[in-house]
Design a protein around this motif. Structure first.
Motif, PDB file in Angstrom:
ATOM      1  N   GLU A 151       0.804  -1.226   0.000  1.00 48.40           N
ATOM      2  CA  GLU A 151       0.000   0.000   0.000  1.00 48.40           C
ATOM      3  C   GLU A 151       0.838   1.277   0.000  1.00 48.40           C
ATOM      4  O   GLU A 151       0.492   2.261  -0.670  1.00 48.40           O
ATOM      5  N   ALA A 152       1.946   1.301   0.747  1.00 46.72           N
ATOM      6  CA  ALA A 152       2.771   2.516   0.807  1.00 46.72           C
ATOM      7  C   ALA A 152       3.400   2.818  -0.550  1.00 46.72           C
ATOM      8  O   ALA A 152       3.758   3.965  -0.836  1.00 46.72           O
ATOM      9  N   GLU A 153       3.523   1.792  -1.389  1.00 53.05           N
ATOM     10  CA  GLU A 153       4.143   2.011  -2.710  1.00 53.05           C
ATOM     11  C   GLU A 153       3.122   2.313  -3.786  1.00 53.05           C
ATOM     12  O   GLU A 153       3.429   2.982  -4.765  1.00 53.05           O
TER      13      GLU A 153
ATOM     14  N   ASN B 260       0.292   3.828  -3.175  1.00 53.52           N
ATOM     15  CA  ASN B 260      -0.478   5.012  -2.783  1.00 53.52           C
ATOM     16  C   ASN B 260      -1.941   4.771  -2.487  1.00 53.52           C
ATOM     17  O   ASN B 260      -2.806   5.553  -2.834  1.00 53.52           O
TER      18      ASN B 260
ATOM     19  N   ARG C 131       6.532  -4.150  15.786  1.00 52.39           N
ATOM     20  CA  ARG C 131       7.648  -3.811  14.895  1.00 52.39           C
ATOM     21  C   ARG C 131       7.449  -4.406  13.499  1.00 52.39           C
ATOM     22  O   ARG C 131       7.766  -3.781  12.490  1.00 52.39           O
TER      23      ARG C 131
ATOM     24  N   ALA D  65       4.490  -5.162  12.123  1.00 52.14           N
ATOM     25  CA  ALA D  65       3.392  -4.429  11.482  1.00 52.14           C
ATOM     26  C   ALA D  65       3.913  -3.103  10.929  1.00 52.14           C
ATOM     27  O   ALA D  65       3.591  -2.709   9.807  1.00 52.14           O
ATOM     28  N   HIS D  66       4.736  -2.421  11.717  1.00 46.87           N
ATOM     29  CA  HIS D  66       5.251  -1.116  11.281  1.00 46.87           C
ATOM     30  C   HIS D  66       6.085  -1.243  10.002  1.00 46.87           C
ATOM     31  O   HIS D  66       5.870  -0.514   9.030  1.00 46.87           O
ATOM     32  N   GLU D  67       7.024  -2.170  10.015  1.00 44.55           N
ATOM     33  CA  GLU D  67       7.879  -2.311   8.831  1.00 44.55           C
ATOM     34  C   GLU D  67       7.071  -2.749   7.611  1.00 44.55           C
ATOM     35  O   GLU D  67       7.247  -2.218   6.510  1.00 44.55           O
TER      36      GLU D  67
ATOM     37  N   MET E 295       3.897  -2.289   6.971  1.00 46.60           N
ATOM     38  CA  MET E 295       2.921  -1.299   6.511  1.00 46.60           C
ATOM     39  C   MET E 295       3.581  -0.009   5.990  1.00 46.60           C
ATOM     40  O   MET E 295       3.073   0.621   5.083  1.00 46.60           O
ATOM     41  N   VAL E 296       4.688   0.386   6.601  1.00 47.05           N
ATOM     42  CA  VAL E 296       5.310   1.672   6.229  1.00 47.05           C
ATOM     43  C   VAL E 296       6.299   1.515   5.073  1.00 47.05           C
ATOM     44  O   VAL E 296       6.457   2.426   4.261  1.00 47.05           O
ATOM     45  N   THR E 297       6.966   0.350   4.999  1.00 46.07           N
ATOM     46  CA  THR E 297       8.000   0.207   3.957  1.00 46.07           C
ATOM     47  C   THR E 297       7.608  -0.740   2.839  1.00 46.07           C
ATOM     48  O   THR E 297       8.371  -0.919   1.896  1.00 46.07           O
TER      49      THR E 297
ATOM     50  N   PHE F 205      12.666   3.674  12.311  1.00 47.37           N
ATOM     51  CA  PHE F 205      13.750   2.739  12.642  1.00 47.37           C
ATOM     52  C   PHE F 205      14.768   3.396  13.567  1.00 47.37           C
ATOM     53  O   PHE F 205      14.881   4.620  13.592  1.00 47.37           O
TER      54      PHE F 205
ATOM     55  N   HIS G 190      14.639   4.259   1.246  1.00 47.78           N
ATOM     56  CA  HIS G 190      13.192   4.444   1.312  1.00 47.78           C
ATOM     57  C   HIS G 190      12.743   5.846   0.905  1.00 47.78           C
ATOM     58  O   HIS G 190      11.596   6.217   1.197  1.00 47.78           O
TER      59      HIS G 190
ATOM     60  N   LYS H 241       9.366   6.610  -0.853  1.00 47.50           N
ATOM     61  CA  LYS H 241       8.070   6.471  -0.170  1.00 47.50           C
ATOM     62  C   LYS H 241       7.557   7.774   0.430  1.00 47.50           C
ATOM     63  O   LYS H 241       6.440   7.798   0.980  1.00 47.50           O
TER      64      LYS H 241
ATOM     65  N   THR I  39       0.681   9.418   1.411  1.00 45.22           N
ATOM     66  CA  THR I  39       0.180   8.073   1.733  1.00 45.22           C
ATOM     67  C   THR I  39       0.839   7.525   2.989  1.00 45.22           C
ATOM     68  O   THR I  39       0.164   7.007   3.890  1.00 45.22           O
ATOM     69  N   VAL I  40       2.171   7.648   3.065  1.00 48.83           N
ATOM     70  CA  VAL I  40       2.872   7.140   4.245  1.00 48.83           C
ATOM     71  C   VAL I  40       2.450   7.915   5.491  1.00 48.83           C
ATOM     72  O   VAL I  40       2.331   7.338   6.584  1.00 48.83           O
TER      73      VAL I  40
ATOM     74  N   ILE J 293      -0.918   6.477   6.421  1.00 50.44           N
ATOM     75  CA  ILE J 293      -0.756   5.126   6.987  1.00 50.44           C
ATOM     76  C   ILE J 293      -0.349   5.211   8.449  1.00 50.44           C
ATOM     77  O   ILE J 293      -0.940   4.567   9.317  1.00 50.44           O
TER      78      ILE J 293
ATOM     79  N   MET K 274      -2.472   4.124  11.788  1.00 50.58           N
ATOM     80  CA  MET K 274      -1.911   3.072  12.644  1.00 50.58           C
ATOM     81  C   MET K 274      -1.888   3.493  14.110  1.00 50.58           C
ATOM     82  O   MET K 274      -2.152   2.696  14.998  1.00 50.58           O
ATOM     83  N   TYR K 275      -1.525   4.765  14.342  1.00 46.45           N
ATOM     84  CA  TYR K 275      -1.286   5.206  15.714  1.00 46.45           C
ATOM     85  C   TYR K 275      -2.339   6.184  16.210  1.00 46.45           C
ATOM     86  O   TYR K 275      -2.072   7.023  17.067  1.00 46.45           O
TER      87      TYR K 275
END
Lengths: 223, 223, 223
Positions: free
Chosen positions: B127-129, B131, B149, B151-153, B155-157, C113, C192, C195, C199-200, C203, C207-208
């Motif tokens: 999704e992050a790629e 958009n 950790r 989930a974060h990686e 979803m974000v990367t 990170f 990265h 990205k 969108t990021v 996201i 998430m938070y």
């Protein structure tokens, strides 16, 4: 019945040498001893331990089935104990020398750390097998203290974790030989007696606000 | 189109041999087969599997772009399927023999366990790629099932996890050789058929109350 | 005072070479530099770094005790920075070359990170020892980013994690030699830069959502 001993700064609450199920009298006795621990002053920590084959098998189902009209009051009392241990204003360690099942396993999770016998005994949430779903409060407690994947497997499949499996899954923090479980727990607790005080109580209360709210429920649908 | 097979107590839902995107007809077919699985009685479990290069690529974006006026209804239907699988009253295992992307990856997370081919294929939340931010419900589902950790990686990367990386990160529970993925999933499911019943459904429903609430949303801002 | 440098697509925010405590002037300077980073266009990422013995020791307690009447405004400003970094619309990496304590540790957790020096320096949440409980917002941030067991031990026992312990506990994502910490963080961020974009940001915001809501509190009970 439960007894309380003190080794320097570490209170050792021994919850019994039977199945240590949460009979109303047992709940009252444990709460009275926790009153003593809370009223004491100065550096201190708590180890909750037991003797024999079981740490605890949890709810006293025999009593509960014979007193179904008091089920809400009873489960509310159990949840109040879980909430109390979860937010005790000092470091707490559960010494799991034997089987730790159901609400007994939840009581262990309400402590800051768990030391478990490595070679025998199981830690298990058997609710999926005995057809008693977790209450919302119990579910919130377990999920707040375990990694998502561990909580899911433990709660959905009723997996029995031996000591080494429990350590690998992060359910317990250390394993020890049978005769070293309590000593290891006391050593771990002794290293943290200086942290006793309202700050640690407030930290835990804020961390687990959501689970504590769920544990305060007064009416339950047990299935 | 999806088909349903039964091997003793284990239902095997085959979701197709193409990209297995969630076309409205595919959604209707899968739901009809899940009706059969739910209506069946006695010990049972579910394996969701596919054939070919893909497990599933998720949303049918081609259909969605051609039917933008039905986006809310469509995404709501996808989320309803995720919620349904997440709370199915039996043990569920996803057999990931091929690429598992986006909502396909979320469908895999709605199962109790995941078995993934070890040597080829990726599990990825792109999704992050591409958009398209996760909806609140999808975000809640993913975060409820993975370690913070991971989930974060993911979803974000938009990291692409091969089978062994997915196992190390706790995204899947087992890896297997290509021709053993489905068999391994069936064996895993077969060990838990006795747990089918309303208790397991209630346990999952209470565990994921917050994600389920978010998945019930009816209007979406996709970006 | 904080400075901003750019290495190709990677912005490097250097937060100082002292204890890098969050004085109001430091907060204003960091926010102004983050404005620049946000206003820039195209592929980019952020590394937050420091020089000397400390990454950051967190709140400027000296200033806070001398300005107790502005405590709510001050803590609100710190939490706003944590929330801002947590949702920055690009990938962010903290380069922890030295001690990372208290709100400094929370700032590191607001990044995607963390790279930490392996052989010297500690990452620590000392609140339980210095008798300043975490605010609800800080608690929510830490618990959203760490595994339950790690968050519990870090918050309740004030454990000091060296680099390798921090890696093992999942507090940081990589360790590096002293002179390679910043370079490793820049390399990770550089992978990265594509990205960057709304969108990021969306996201991370979804998430938070719960931690962000808690971080927006405007009045605090610090003990």
């Amino acid at each position: 019945m439960p007894t309380l001993d003190r080794q320097d700064g570490v209170f050792v609450l021994d919850i019994g040498d039977t199945e240590n199920r949460f009979h109303p009298d047992w709940l009252a006795a444990v709460n009275a001893l926790l009153d003593e621990v809370e009223k004491a002053e100065g550096p201190r920590a708590l180890v909750t331990a037991a003797s024999g084959k079981f740490f605890s098998n949890g709810l006293d189902l025999e009593w509960l089935f014979a007193n179904a009209d008091r089920a809400d009051e009873y489960v509310g009392g159990v949840q109040a104990l879980l909430a109390r241990v979860l937010t005790l204003p000092m470091v707490t360690v559960a010494a799991l020398q034997g089987h730790t099942f159901a609400a007994g396993a939840m009581l262990s999770l309400a402590h800051d750390f768990r030391v478990m016998r490595g070679d025998r005994g199981f830690w298990c949430l058997p609710e999926a097998e005995i057809n008693i779903p977790f209450t919302a409060g119990m579910s919130a407690l377990i999920q707040a203290r375990l990694a998502p994947r561990t909580a899911h497997e433990a709660m959905v499949t009723a997996r029995r974790y031996g000591g080494h499996d429990a350590l690998a899954a992060g359910v317990v923090d250390r394993t020890a030989e049978e005769d070293a479980v309590r000593r290891t727990a006391v050593e771990l607790a002794a290293a943290h007696t200086a942290k006793a005080g309202p700050t640690v109580g407030t930290i835990k209360t804020r961390m687990y606000a959501r689970a504590l709210e769920a544990l305060q429920e007064k009416e339950f649908t047990l299935n």
